[in-house]
Design a protein around this motif. Structure first.
Motif, PDB file in Angstrom:
ATOM      1  N   TRP A 109       0.817  -1.209   0.000  1.00 25.16           N
ATOM      2  CA  TRP A 109       0.000   0.000   0.000  1.00 25.16           C
ATOM      3  C   TRP A 109       0.859   1.271   0.000  1.00 25.16           C
ATOM      4  CZ3 TRP A 109      -0.296   4.168   3.231  1.00 25.16           C
ATOM      5  CH2 TRP A 109       0.422   4.093   4.420  1.00 25.16           C
ATOM      6  N   ALA A 110       1.957   1.277   0.756  1.00 27.78           N
ATOM      7  CA  ALA A 110       2.784   2.487   0.860  1.00 27.78           C
ATOM      8  C   ALA A 110       3.432   2.824  -0.468  1.00 27.78           C
ATOM      9  CB  ALA A 110       3.850   2.304   1.943  1.00 27.78           C
ATOM     10  N   TYR A 111       3.883   1.806  -1.189  1.00 30.56           N
ATOM     11  CA  TYR A 111       4.511   2.043  -2.489  1.00 30.56           C
ATOM     12  C   TYR A 111       3.482   2.522  -3.510  1.00 30.56           C
ATOM     13  CZ  TYR A 111       8.502  -0.379  -0.472  1.00 30.56           C
ATOM     14  OH  TYR A 111       9.559  -0.732   0.319  1.00 30.56           O
ATOM     15  N   LEU A 112       2.286   1.967  -3.434  1.00 32.85           N
ATOM     16  CA  LEU A 112       1.222   2.403  -4.348  1.00 32.85           C
ATOM     17  C   LEU A 112       0.830   3.858  -4.065  1.00 32.85           C
ATOM     18  CD1 LEU A 112      -1.040  -0.791  -4.270  1.00 32.85           C
ATOM     19  CD2 LEU A 112       0.596  -0.125  -6.054  1.00 32.85           C
ATOM     20  N   VAL A 113       0.773   4.220  -2.796  1.00 36.34           N
ATOM     21  CA  VAL A 113       0.445   5.606  -2.426  1.00 36.34           C
ATOM     22  C   VAL A 113       1.539   6.556  -2.888  1.00 36.34           C
ATOM     23  CG1 VAL A 113       0.265   7.162  -0.439  1.00 36.34           C
ATOM     24  CG2 VAL A 113      -1.099   5.075  -0.513  1.00 36.34           C
ATOM     25  N   ALA A 114       2.792   6.175  -2.673  1.00 36.14           N
ATOM     26  CA  ALA A 114       3.910   7.024  -3.097  1.00 36.14           C
ATOM     27  C   ALA A 114       3.882   7.246  -4.606  1.00 36.14           C
ATOM     28  CB  ALA A 114       5.236   6.389  -2.671  1.00 36.14           C
ATOM     29  N   ASP A 115       3.593   6.184  -5.364  1.00 29.99           N
ATOM     30  CA  ASP A 115       3.511   6.334  -6.821  1.00 29.99           C
ATOM     31  C   ASP A 115       2.374   7.268  -7.215  1.00 29.99           C
ATOM     32  OD1 ASP A 115       5.652   4.659  -7.174  1.00 29.99           O
ATOM     33  OD2 ASP A 115       4.440   2.873  -7.596  1.00 29.99           O
ATOM     34  N   ALA A 116       1.246   7.135  -6.529  1.00 25.69           N
ATOM     35  CA  ALA A 116       0.087   7.961  -6.871  1.00 25.69           C
ATOM     36  C   ALA A 116       0.326   9.430  -6.525  1.00 25.69           C
ATOM     37  CB  ALA A 116      -1.154   7.447  -6.145  1.00 25.69           C
ATOM     38  N   LEU A 117       0.961   9.700  -5.401  1.00 25.83           N
ATOM     39  CA  LEU A 117       1.182  11.090  -4.995  1.00 25.83           C
ATOM     40  C   LEU A 117       2.314  11.742  -5.784  1.00 25.83           C
ATOM     41  CD1 LEU A 117       0.802  10.770  -1.105  1.00 25.83           C
ATOM     42  CD2 LEU A 117      -0.880  11.602  -2.759  1.00 25.83           C
ATOM     43  N   GLY A 118       3.316  10.955  -6.138  1.00 26.62           N
ATOM     44  CA  GLY A 118       4.395  11.479  -6.968  1.00 26.62           C
ATOM     45  C   GLY A 118       5.414  12.329  -6.229  1.00 26.62           C
ATOM     46  N   TYR A 119       5.411  12.311  -4.878  1.00 27.11           N
ATOM     47  CA  TYR A 119       6.388  13.095  -4.132  1.00 27.11           C
ATOM     48  C   TYR A 119       7.673  12.281  -3.969  1.00 27.11           C
ATOM     49  CZ  TYR A 119       1.903  15.001  -2.406  1.00 27.11           C
ATOM     50  OH  TYR A 119       0.640  15.499  -2.294  1.00 27.11           O
ATOM     51  N   PRO A 120       8.811  12.941  -3.806  1.00 32.26           N
ATOM     52  CA  PRO A 120      10.009  12.219  -3.352  1.00 32.26           C
ATOM     53  C   PRO A 120       9.692  11.539  -2.023  1.00 32.26           C
ATOM     54  CG  PRO A 120      10.569  14.442  -4.042  1.00 32.26           C
ATOM     55  CD  PRO A 120       9.082  14.387  -4.001  1.00 32.26           C
ATOM     56  N   THR A 121       9.907  10.228  -1.955  1.00 33.34           N
ATOM     57  CA  THR A 121       9.420   9.461  -0.810  1.00 33.34           C
ATOM     58  C   THR A 121      10.434   8.431  -0.340  1.00 33.34           C
ATOM     59  OG1 THR A 121       7.117   9.684  -1.578  1.00 33.34           O
ATOM     60  CG2 THR A 121       7.576   7.934   0.007  1.00 33.34           C
ATOM     61  N   ASP A 155      20.306  10.989   8.727  1.00 35.39           N
ATOM     62  CA  ASP A 155      20.760  11.109   7.339  1.00 35.39           C
ATOM     63  C   ASP A 155      20.382  12.501   6.817  1.00 35.39           C
ATOM     64  OD1 ASP A 155      21.417  10.954   4.697  1.00 35.39           O
ATOM     65  OD2 ASP A 155      20.194   9.181   4.254  1.00 35.39           O
ATOM     66  N   PRO A 156      21.320  13.402   6.694  1.00 33.21           N
ATOM     67  CA  PRO A 156      20.992  14.768   6.275  1.00 33.21           C
ATOM     68  C   PRO A 156      20.596  14.870   4.805  1.00 33.21           C
ATOM     69  CG  PRO A 156      23.368  14.501   6.419  1.00 33.21           C
ATOM     70  CD  PRO A 156      22.768  13.222   6.915  1.00 33.21           C
ATOM     71  N   ARG A 157      20.773  13.803   4.052  1.00 36.77           N
ATOM     72  CA  ARG A 157      20.440  13.849   2.627  1.00 36.77           C
ATOM     73  C   ARG A 157      18.940  13.773   2.389  1.00 36.77           C
ATOM     74  NH1 ARG A 157      23.897   8.803   0.833  1.00 36.77           N
ATOM     75  NH2 ARG A 157      22.822   8.099   2.745  1.00 36.77           N
ATOM     76  N   PHE A 158      18.169  13.313   3.395  1.00 34.96           N
ATOM     77  CA  PHE A 158      16.722  13.205   3.239  1.00 34.96           C
ATOM     78  C   PHE A 158      16.046  13.922   4.390  1.00 34.96           C
ATOM     79  CE2 PHE A 158      12.602  11.090   3.893  1.00 34.96           C
ATOM     80  CZ  PHE A 158      12.064  11.235   2.625  1.00 34.96           C
ATOM     81  N   VAL A 159      15.332  14.990   4.053  1.00 38.15           N
ATOM     82  CA  VAL A 159      14.650  15.801   5.067  1.00 38.15           C
ATOM     83  C   VAL A 159      13.167  15.880   4.694  1.00 38.15           C
ATOM     84  CG1 VAL A 159      14.524  18.035   6.225  1.00 38.15           C
ATOM     85  CG2 VAL A 159      16.745  17.140   5.463  1.00 38.15           C
ATOM     86  N   PRO A 160      12.334  15.042   5.302  1.00 40.28           N
ATOM     87  CA  PRO A 160      10.908  15.061   4.952  1.00 40.28           C
ATOM     88  C   PRO A 160      10.204  16.263   5.555  1.00 40.28           C
ATOM     89  CG  PRO A 160      11.294  13.512   6.719  1.00 40.28           C
ATOM     90  CD  PRO A 160      12.649  14.021   6.307  1.00 40.28           C
ATOM     91  N   ASN A 161       9.190  16.733   4.843  1.00 40.52           N
ATOM     92  CA  ASN A 161       8.308  17.756   5.408  1.00 40.52           C
ATOM     93  C   ASN A 161       6.869  17.244   5.543  1.00 40.52           C
ATOM     94  OD1 ASN A 161       7.501  17.869   2.689  1.00 40.52           O
ATOM     95  ND2 ASN A 161       8.738  19.705   2.291  1.00 40.52           N
ATOM     96  N   VAL A 162       6.651  15.979   5.152  1.00 39.39           N
ATOM     97  CA  VAL A 162       5.369  15.293   5.356  1.00 39.39           C
ATOM     98  C   VAL A 162       5.686  13.891   5.875  1.00 39.39           C
ATOM     99  CG1 VAL A 162       3.210  14.500   4.327  1.00 39.39           C
ATOM    100  CG2 VAL A 162       4.301  16.583   3.456  1.00 39.39           C
ATOM    101  N   LEU A 163       4.987  13.471   6.922  1.00 40.28           N
ATOM    102  CA  LEU A 163       5.237  12.173   7.539  1.00 40.28           C
ATOM    103  C   LEU A 163       3.925  11.428   7.724  1.00 40.28           C
ATOM    104  CD1 LEU A 163       6.944  10.064   9.135  1.00 40.28           C
ATOM    105  CD2 LEU A 163       6.571  11.501  11.175  1.00 40.28           C
ATOM    106  N   ILE A 164       3.875  10.190   7.240  1.00 40.94           N
ATOM    107  CA  ILE A 164       2.744   9.306   7.497  1.00 40.94           C
ATOM    108  C   ILE A 164       3.223   8.213   8.445  1.00 40.94           C
ATOM    109  CG2 ILE A 164       1.087   7.678   6.507  1.00 40.94           C
ATOM    110  CD1 ILE A 164       1.404   9.257   3.845  1.00 40.94           C
ATOM    111  N   LEU A 165       2.587   8.119   9.597  1.00 39.45           N
ATOM    112  CA  LEU A 165       2.888   7.074  10.579  1.00 39.45           C
ATOM    113  C   LEU A 165       1.770   6.047  10.527  1.00 39.45           C
ATOM    114  CD1 LEU A 165       3.985   9.344  13.567  1.00 39.45           C
ATOM    115  CD2 LEU A 165       5.486   7.849  12.231  1.00 39.45           C
TER     116      LEU A 165
END
Length: 278
Positions: A109-121, A155-165
């Motif tokens: 489900w998480a991979y399908l959601v990431a593909d649908a939203l199109g954000y860097p994930t 990891d400073p290379r990835f800084v999320p501004n949206v988080l799904i728990l």
């Protein structure tokens, strides 16, 4: 008036005097009774009550019971998020987020959601973990969500501004709802300290029937934690994402969804996501 032997001897004039006083007292009480039952004439303006008025202390104000306190469910459902101009998404959860049960992890489900939203994930799913449950058969794995968030922030290379728990299934192993609720609050607050301004959404526990019925307590605790932390909560349990009718087609092993079940989860999540980001 003279008192003799416990009786009263009154003159005629005295009887007349005290009789008149009695009639005046009766009339006064009658006027007071009318005033209390009909305090104002029709159309007369109401005077504001003062602090010294006995009525003010005896009569509750209209606002005392006018608006009931919002429940945790209502509070969580009313919350929304403000998407950044360029969302960067982290999805963190348990074996569901890892894609367990799907034919391939990329069909989770998480991979399908990431593909649908199109954000860097980035997707961080680890089986057997939860907000309060650290993994392992005895909760000894020390892989609670807060710990894993700290690892991600290293990891400073990835800084999320949206988080799904996502999660709570494994937290059902904990007998104390307060422990689950507290861990949920602490996890959300930790994320906000690690990434100031991050928008947090919580997806509660879910499972095919009949396992879903065992998640009610954990779901309530995670929902209450999300509400206490001011984070939107997507309630898959209460809204019946998995039912007795659809579970046979979505079940992989009694605990995880199959490929179709993951697709179902992704579809339901995206429907909820649309309402949170409008």
């Amino acid at each position: 008036m003279t008192r003799i032997g416990g009786g009263l001897n009154l003159t005629k004039q005295e009887w007349i005097k005290y009789g008149a006083l009695f009639l005046l007292a009766v009339a006064a009480f009658g006027v007071a009774g009318i005033a209390l039952t009909n305090p104002r004439a029709p159309g007369e303006a109401v005077s504001p009550l003062t602090a010294s008025s006995p009525v003010a202390t005896a009569t509750p104000t209209p606002t005392a019971t006018a608006t009931p306190a919002p429940t945790a469910t209502a509070t969580a459902q009313q919350l929304k998020i403000q998407l950044p101009a360029q969302p960067v998404l982290l999805i963190l959860g348990d074996s569901y987020t890892a894609g367990d049960g799907a034919d391939r992890p990329g069909q989770g489900w998480a991979y399908l959601v990431a593909d649908a939203l199109g954000y860097p994930t980035n997707i961080d799913g680890e089986g057997g973990t939860g907000f309060a449950w650290g993994g392992g058969p005895q909760d000894s794995g020390a892989r609670e969500y807060e710990i894993r968030l700290r690892e991600a922030a290293a990891d400073p290379r990835f800084v999320p501004n949206v988080l799904i728990l996502q999660g709570g299934q494994n937290d059902a192993l904990i007998t104390s709802p307060d422990e689950i609720q507290t861990a949920t609050v602490q996890t959300i607050e930790a994320a906000r300290r690690l990434w100031p301004g991050v928008q947090v959404v919580v997806l509660g526990p879910s499972a095919p029937q009949p396992l879903a019925e065992e998640l009610k307590g954990a779901n309530s605790a995670v929902r209450a934690g999300a509400a206490a932390a001011g984070a939107p909560f997507i309630d898959a349990y209460e809204t019946g994402w998995f039912t007795g009718a659809n579970s046979p087609g979505f079940d992989f092993d009694g605990a995880h969804p199959n490929t179709a079940g993951h697709a179902h989860l992704a579809e339901k999540f995206l429907e909820s996501w649309a309402t949170l980001t409008q």
